[in-house]
Design an enzyme around this catalytic site. Sequence first.
Site, PDB file in Angstrom:
ATOM      1  N   THR A  17       3.922  10.477 -36.514  1.00 40.86           N
ATOM      2  CA  THR A  17       2.741  10.364 -37.378  1.00 40.86           C
ATOM      3  C   THR A  17       1.496  10.026 -36.574  1.00 40.86           C
ATOM      4  O   THR A  17       0.439  10.632 -36.781  1.00 40.86           O
ATOM      5  CB  THR A  17       2.971   9.305 -38.464  1.00 40.86           C
ATOM      6  OG1 THR A  17       4.075   9.706 -39.283  1.00 40.86           O
ATOM      7  CG2 THR A  17       1.735   9.154 -39.343  1.00 40.86           C
ATOM      8  N   LYS A  38       2.921  15.899 -45.045  1.00 49.19           N
ATOM      9  CA  LYS A  38       4.265  15.342 -44.865  1.00 49.19           C
ATOM     10  C   LYS A  38       5.042  15.682 -46.127  1.00 49.19           C
ATOM     11  O   LYS A  38       5.031  14.929 -47.105  1.00 49.19           O
ATOM     12  CB  LYS A  38       4.200  13.834 -44.642  1.00 49.19           C
ATOM     13  CG  LYS A  38       5.514  13.231 -44.176  1.00 49.19           C
ATOM     14  CD  LYS A  38       5.360  11.764 -43.821  1.00 49.19           C
ATOM     15  CE  LYS A  38       6.681  11.168 -43.328  1.00 49.19           C
ATOM     16  NZ  LYS A  38       7.039  11.645 -41.979  1.00 49.19           N
ATOM     17  N   ASP A  55       2.757   6.735 -43.938  1.00 48.76           N
ATOM     18  CA  ASP A  55       2.335   7.795 -43.014  1.00 48.76           C
ATOM     19  C   ASP A  55       1.438   8.814 -43.730  1.00 48.76           C
ATOM     20  O   ASP A  55       0.410   9.242 -43.202  1.00 48.76           O
ATOM     21  CB  ASP A  55       3.549   8.508 -42.434  1.00 48.76           C
ATOM     22  CG  ASP A  55       4.403   7.606 -41.558  1.00 48.76           C
ATOM     23  OD1 ASP A  55       3.902   6.553 -41.117  1.00 48.76           O
ATOM     24  OD2 ASP A  55       5.575   7.949 -41.316  1.00 48.76           O
ATOM     25  N   GLU A 114       4.201  17.629 -40.746  1.00 51.35           N
ATOM     26  CA  GLU A 114       5.088  16.690 -40.054  1.00 51.35           C
ATOM     27  C   GLU A 114       6.433  16.605 -40.755  1.00 51.35           C
ATOM     28  O   GLU A 114       6.508  16.372 -41.964  1.00 51.35           O
ATOM     29  CB  GLU A 114       4.468  15.293 -39.998  1.00 51.35           C
ATOM     30  CG  GLU A 114       5.338  14.298 -39.237  1.00 51.35           C
ATOM     31  CD  GLU A 114       4.896  12.862 -39.412  1.00 51.35           C
ATOM     32  OE1 GLU A 114       5.763  11.970 -39.338  1.00 51.35           O
ATOM     33  OE2 GLU A 114       3.697  12.625 -39.635  1.00 51.35           O
ATOM     34  N   GLY A 115       7.484  16.773 -39.992  1.00 43.38           N
ATOM     35  CA  GLY A 115       8.820  16.626 -40.537  1.00 43.38           C
ATOM     36  C   GLY A 115       9.214  15.168 -40.668  1.00 43.38           C
ATOM     37  O   GLY A 115       8.414  14.257 -40.428  1.00 43.38           O
ATOM     38  N   GLY A 117      12.225  12.485 -39.386  1.00 42.10           N
ATOM     39  CA  GLY A 117      13.335  12.359 -38.455  1.00 42.10           C
ATOM     40  C   GLY A 117      13.264  13.407 -37.367  1.00 42.10           C
ATOM     41  O   GLY A 117      12.187  13.817 -36.930  1.00 42.10           O
TER      42      GLY A 117
END
Length: 231
Positions: A17, A38, A55, A114-115, A117
């Site tokens: 992040t 996200k 995040d 953003e993924g 994990g």
Amino acid sequence: MKSAFFITGTDTNVGKTWTTIALMRCLQMQGLSAVGMKPVAAGCEWHDGMLKNSDALLMQQYASVPLEYREINPYAFEAAISPHLACGDVEVSMDVIADGFVRLQQRVDVVLVEGAGGWYSPLSGVFDNAGLAQALCLPVILVVGIRLGCINHARLTMSAIRRSGLSCAGWVAVQIDQAMPGFDGNLTYLRELIDTPLLGVLPFSAAGDFDVLASKLSLPNWQKVDVNQKK
């Protein structure tokens, strides 16, 4: 030309992040509009009557254009466990995420997705980060948290990205342990092994000064990157 990238990491808690927001600020300093997305988040807390992820709230704060929270994070779950478990009976729809991504892309120059994990971490009962990146056909930026085991994790993740048929636009090293012995040696070894551009090295930071972190990045002209990657 519109650009977009998928941000993945070698593991959870490696700085994805902060890297995403530093990338946003770097792009904004270059005169480009940028937002983060996200799609799926767990470990969310209640704010103003809805579950929100810390995040995603940072992404909302630093977005180039005003965005509703759900535009950034359409799936927010309370339990601080893997999203495929945290979602319970809720269906996480790839179509919903893809539609939201397209709407964001229409509004700004660059979208950073953003993924959660690592590359193969599940986002639902039916797809993982790799599957989402493939569905959106996005080039990938790999965040490598420099800690014990990162060399193996970085090599495995880079290999997996390439097997997916997606390109890797670059990688970012993050110093997540200020006292880690051998930091420079590990970084040098990774630079020799990973044959994709190192976009920057983010130093350890107890509190995120994203303008300072952005100054540690060196980005290519991503407006010339074709975001429609072939699988």
